[in-house]
Design a protein around this motif. Sequence first.
Motif, PDB file in Angstrom:
ATOM      1  N   ASN A  34      -9.572  45.581  -7.604  1.00 17.90           N
ATOM      2  CA  ASN A  34      -8.650  44.776  -6.885  1.00 17.90           C
ATOM      3  C   ASN A  34      -9.526  43.311  -6.828  1.00 17.90           C
ATOM      4  O   ASN A  34      -8.846  42.194  -7.213  1.00 17.90           O
ATOM      5  CB  ASN A  34      -8.364  45.117  -5.699  1.00 17.90           C
ATOM      6  N   LYS A  35     -10.528  43.576  -6.596  1.00 18.29           N
ATOM      7  CA  LYS A  35     -11.257  42.254  -6.577  1.00 18.29           C
ATOM      8  C   LYS A  35     -11.722  41.685  -7.953  1.00 18.29           C
ATOM      9  O   LYS A  35     -11.382  40.307  -8.159  1.00 18.29           O
ATOM     10  CB  LYS A  35     -13.110  42.458  -6.084  1.00 18.29           C
ATOM     11  N   ALA A  36     -11.855  42.328  -8.842  1.00 19.45           N
ATOM     12  CA  ALA A  36     -12.029  41.898 -10.470  1.00 19.45           C
ATOM     13  C   ALA A  36     -10.606  41.262 -10.907  1.00 19.45           C
ATOM     14  O   ALA A  36     -10.473  40.074 -11.433  1.00 19.45           O
ATOM     15  CB  ALA A  36     -12.214  43.142 -11.194  1.00 19.45           C
ATOM     16  N   LEU A  37      -9.367  41.838 -10.686  1.00 18.38           N
ATOM     17  CA  LEU A  37      -8.280  41.329 -11.003  1.00 18.38           C
ATOM     18  C   LEU A  37      -8.092  40.091 -10.285  1.00 18.38           C
ATOM     19  O   LEU A  37      -7.265  39.129 -10.566  1.00 18.38           O
ATOM     20  CB  LEU A  37      -7.108  42.542 -10.408  1.00 18.38           C
ATOM     21  N   SER A  38      -8.335  40.115  -8.963  1.00 26.08           N
ATOM     22  CA  SER A  38      -8.113  38.869  -7.956  1.00 26.08           C
ATOM     23  C   SER A  38      -9.047  37.921  -8.565  1.00 26.08           C
ATOM     24  O   SER A  38      -8.255  36.689  -8.686  1.00 26.08           O
ATOM     25  CB  SER A  38      -8.507  38.995  -6.533  1.00 26.08           C
ATOM     26  N   ASP A  39     -10.005  37.828  -8.969  1.00 23.75           N
ATOM     27  CA  ASP A  39     -10.911  36.936  -9.568  1.00 23.75           C
ATOM     28  C   ASP A  39     -10.480  36.515 -10.959  1.00 23.75           C
ATOM     29  O   ASP A  39     -10.284  35.310 -10.967  1.00 23.75           O
ATOM     30  CB  ASP A  39     -12.426  37.450  -9.816  1.00 23.75           C
ATOM     31  N   LEU A  40      -9.652  37.434 -11.917  1.00 26.01           N
ATOM     32  CA  LEU A  40      -9.204  37.112 -12.935  1.00 26.01           C
ATOM     33  C   LEU A  40      -7.859  35.995 -12.688  1.00 26.01           C
ATOM     34  O   LEU A  40      -7.700  35.150 -13.575  1.00 26.01           O
ATOM     35  CB  LEU A  40      -8.737  38.610 -13.650  1.00 26.01           C
ATOM     36  N   VAL A  41      -7.107  36.607 -11.692  1.00 23.66           N
ATOM     37  CA  VAL A  41      -5.847  35.819 -11.479  1.00 23.66           C
ATOM     38  C   VAL A  41      -6.322  34.290 -10.749  1.00 23.66           C
ATOM     39  O   VAL A  41      -5.854  33.269 -11.438  1.00 23.66           O
ATOM     40  CB  VAL A  41      -5.108  36.701 -10.503  1.00 23.66           C
ATOM     41  N   THR A  45      -6.220  33.093 -15.013  1.00 23.87           N
ATOM     42  CA  THR A  45      -4.728  33.090 -15.257  1.00 23.87           C
ATOM     43  C   THR A  45      -3.854  31.805 -14.618  1.00 23.87           C
ATOM     44  O   THR A  45      -3.283  30.993 -14.991  1.00 23.87           O
ATOM     45  CB  THR A  45      -4.039  34.359 -15.168  1.00 23.87           C
ATOM     46  N   THR A  46      -4.319  32.068 -13.226  1.00 19.95           N
ATOM     47  CA  THR A  46      -3.516  30.769 -12.573  1.00 19.95           C
ATOM     48  C   THR A  46      -3.739  29.392 -12.876  1.00 19.95           C
ATOM     49  O   THR A  46      -3.020  28.447 -13.010  1.00 19.95           O
ATOM     50  CB  THR A  46      -3.942  30.938 -11.013  1.00 19.95           C
ATOM     51  N   PRO A  47      -5.065  28.780 -13.068  1.00 17.36           N
ATOM     52  CA  PRO A  47      -5.669  27.617 -13.665  1.00 17.36           C
ATOM     53  C   PRO A  47      -4.919  27.612 -15.135  1.00 17.36           C
ATOM     54  O   PRO A  47      -4.229  26.260 -15.379  1.00 17.36           O
ATOM     55  CB  PRO A  47      -7.131  27.725 -13.774  1.00 17.36           C
ATOM     56  N   CYS A  48      -4.678  28.363 -15.899  1.00 16.93           N
ATOM     57  CA  CYS A  48      -3.966  28.151 -17.158  1.00 16.93           C
ATOM     58  C   CYS A  48      -2.714  27.994 -16.836  1.00 16.93           C
ATOM     59  O   CYS A  48      -1.954  27.084 -17.545  1.00 16.93           O
ATOM     60  CB  CYS A  48      -4.182  29.497 -18.033  1.00 16.93           C
ATOM     61  N   MET A  49      -1.825  28.883 -15.936  1.00 14.11           N
ATOM     62  CA  MET A  49      -0.439  28.537 -15.689  1.00 14.11           C
ATOM     63  C   MET A  49      -0.371  27.250 -15.234  1.00 14.11           C
ATOM     64  O   MET A  49       0.937  26.596 -15.358  1.00 14.11           O
ATOM     65  CB  MET A  49       0.014  29.381 -14.529  1.00 14.11           C
ATOM     66  N   MET A  50      -1.125  26.807 -14.303  1.00 13.48           N
ATOM     67  CA  MET A  50      -1.070  25.394 -13.787  1.00 13.48           C
ATOM     68  C   MET A  50      -0.932  24.310 -14.776  1.00 13.48           C
ATOM     69  O   MET A  50      -0.253  23.232 -14.856  1.00 13.48           O
ATOM     70  CB  MET A  50      -2.035  25.143 -12.577  1.00 13.48           C
ATOM     71  N   LEU A  51      -1.983  24.396 -15.684  1.00 15.78           N
ATOM     72  CA  LEU A  51      -2.108  23.602 -16.686  1.00 15.78           C
ATOM     73  C   LEU A  51      -0.878  23.236 -17.759  1.00 15.78           C
ATOM     74  O   LEU A  51      -0.392  22.556 -18.135  1.00 15.78           O
ATOM     75  CB  LEU A  51      -3.581  23.697 -17.532  1.00 15.78           C
ATOM     76  N   ALA A  52      -0.412  24.779 -17.930  1.00 17.30           N
ATOM     77  CA  ALA A  52       0.720  24.878 -18.812  1.00 17.30           C
ATOM     78  C   ALA A  52       2.009  24.203 -18.291  1.00 17.30           C
ATOM     79  O   ALA A  52       2.808  23.749 -19.207  1.00 17.30           O
ATOM     80  CB  ALA A  52       0.879  26.272 -19.063  1.00 17.30           C
ATOM     81  N   VAL A 193       0.568  31.745 -22.715  1.00 14.76           N
ATOM     82  CA  VAL A 193       0.438  33.284 -22.946  1.00 14.76           C
ATOM     83  C   VAL A 193      -0.353  33.723 -21.878  1.00 14.76           C
ATOM     84  O   VAL A 193      -0.216  34.590 -20.924  1.00 14.76           O
ATOM     85  CB  VAL A 193      -0.092  33.568 -24.390  1.00 14.76           C
ATOM     86  N   ILE A 194      -1.766  33.057 -21.377  1.00 11.85           N
ATOM     87  CA  ILE A 194      -2.501  33.429 -20.450  1.00 11.85           C
ATOM     88  C   ILE A 194      -1.878  33.140 -19.037  1.00 11.85           C
ATOM     89  O   ILE A 194      -1.964  34.086 -18.128  1.00 11.85           O
ATOM     90  CB  ILE A 194      -3.750  32.510 -20.338  1.00 11.85           C
ATOM     91  N   GLY A 195      -1.290  31.793 -19.112  1.00  9.75           N
ATOM     92  CA  GLY A 195      -0.611  31.813 -17.599  1.00  9.75           C
ATOM     93  C   GLY A 195       0.475  32.927 -17.445  1.00  9.75           C
ATOM     94  O   GLY A 195       0.525  33.111 -16.111  1.00  9.75           O
ATOM     95  N   ASP A 196       1.014  33.163 -18.334  1.00  9.46           N
ATOM     96  CA  ASP A 196       2.298  34.447 -18.160  1.00  9.46           C
ATOM     97  C   ASP A 196       1.837  35.545 -17.358  1.00  9.46           C
ATOM     98  O   ASP A 196       2.748  36.039 -16.741  1.00  9.46           O
ATOM     99  CB  ASP A 196       2.981  34.550 -19.419  1.00  9.46           C
ATOM    100  N   ALA A 197       0.665  35.892 -17.589  1.00 12.80           N
ATOM    101  CA  ALA A 197       0.136  37.074 -16.981  1.00 12.80           C
ATOM    102  C   ALA A 197      -0.176  36.780 -15.641  1.00 12.80           C
ATOM    103  O   ALA A 197      -0.437  37.767 -14.771  1.00 12.80           O
ATOM    104  CB  ALA A 197      -1.344  37.337 -17.560  1.00 12.80           C
ATOM    105  N   THR A 198      -0.061  35.725 -14.945  1.00 16.13           N
ATOM    106  CA  THR A 198      -0.366  35.361 -13.443  1.00 16.13           C
ATOM    107  C   THR A 198       0.488  36.094 -12.617  1.00 16.13           C
ATOM    108  O   THR A 198       0.223  36.705 -11.467  1.00 16.13           O
ATOM    109  CB  THR A 198      -0.405  33.961 -13.387  1.00 16.13           C
ATOM    110  N   VAL A 199       1.932  36.283 -12.785  1.00 16.54           N
ATOM    111  CA  VAL A 199       2.996  36.747 -12.129  1.00 16.54           C
ATOM    112  C   VAL A 199       2.783  38.028 -11.955  1.00 16.54           C
ATOM    113  O   VAL A 199       2.527  38.595 -10.668  1.00 16.54           O
ATOM    114  CB  VAL A 199       4.282  36.142 -12.578  1.00 16.54           C
TER     115      VAL A 199
END
Length: 310
Positions: A34-41, A45-52, A193-199
């Motif tokens: 959970n910690k690893a996935l949280s850090d990943l998001v 992924t969230t910064p990429c989604m924001m930039l996208a 593609v990376i940002g779409d993984a955020t949700v």
Amino acid sequence: MTFSYVLGKMLSLAVMMVLGFGACRFGILDSRTNKALSDLVIDITTPCMMLASLAATEAKRADLMLMILCAVIMYGLFFGVARVVPEKLPVPEKEKPAYKYYTIFTNNAFMGFPVIRALWGSKALVYAALLNIPVSVMMYTYGIWLYARGSGEQQKFSLRKLINITNVSAVVVLILALFKFKFTGPAQDTLNVIGDATVPLSMIVVGSTLAESPLKGAFTNWIIYAFAAVRLVAFPLIVFALVYFLPINPLIKGVLVVIAAMPGSANGVLFAQQYGYNRTVSSRYVFISTVMSVLTIPLISVIVLAPLAI
């Protein structure tokens, strides 16, 4: 925007949460993953989604700065309420810091961003990202102080806590949006593609984190239910009443209302654990408010967003 439409969006997100909950219960996920996935998001992924989202936004420069100003005013209002209302609750004095925290802070990134995107697409994410700037400043100062003081520790302000990837990304998005910069070609495709993984990832993490929450006694504490109901329903309605007649972009109004309707921030549980504060109340509120929000968010959306004509 109909109730069935918004409910469908929320149910889709709820299914992802259920998958995360089940994955934790069956040992596929644990606190470490959970910690690893949280850090990943949070960090990727969230910064990429924001930039996208820059590719979809047509926001005016004045609207971008206005979004930040509105966020400061809204959370300033929540801060004022937090100084008064929790003191009146019939709860032990040691639990009041948690209620003050959750009067103010909601789950902006893990729940707010996916819901905003589900409702209005990427064009609204820029506003949600900018809203997060004053929220983060307040959370990593006053939010931490609440839990540290509640546990008897003396917590000093640290500028380093504010310099995190989420805040830096939001500032970068603001600067690029002000200059009308947009990514194109392979760069935009990669960010998409990376940002779409955020949700899906964020919803799975939320569900898995809920599975770790101590549930014993959570469903018999009527105060948490009442507090959650007021926080999830009354607060966004108050925000709606305050912004409805303002001559500003309806999308800004919608983002403010929906973010105000989000459940409790999981950071409160982390802060409680980090500073030696009893995390039971925080964990229970996050769980109950998240479950309740599956119905309250569509309800709020139908009541207030149709008049905004978004």
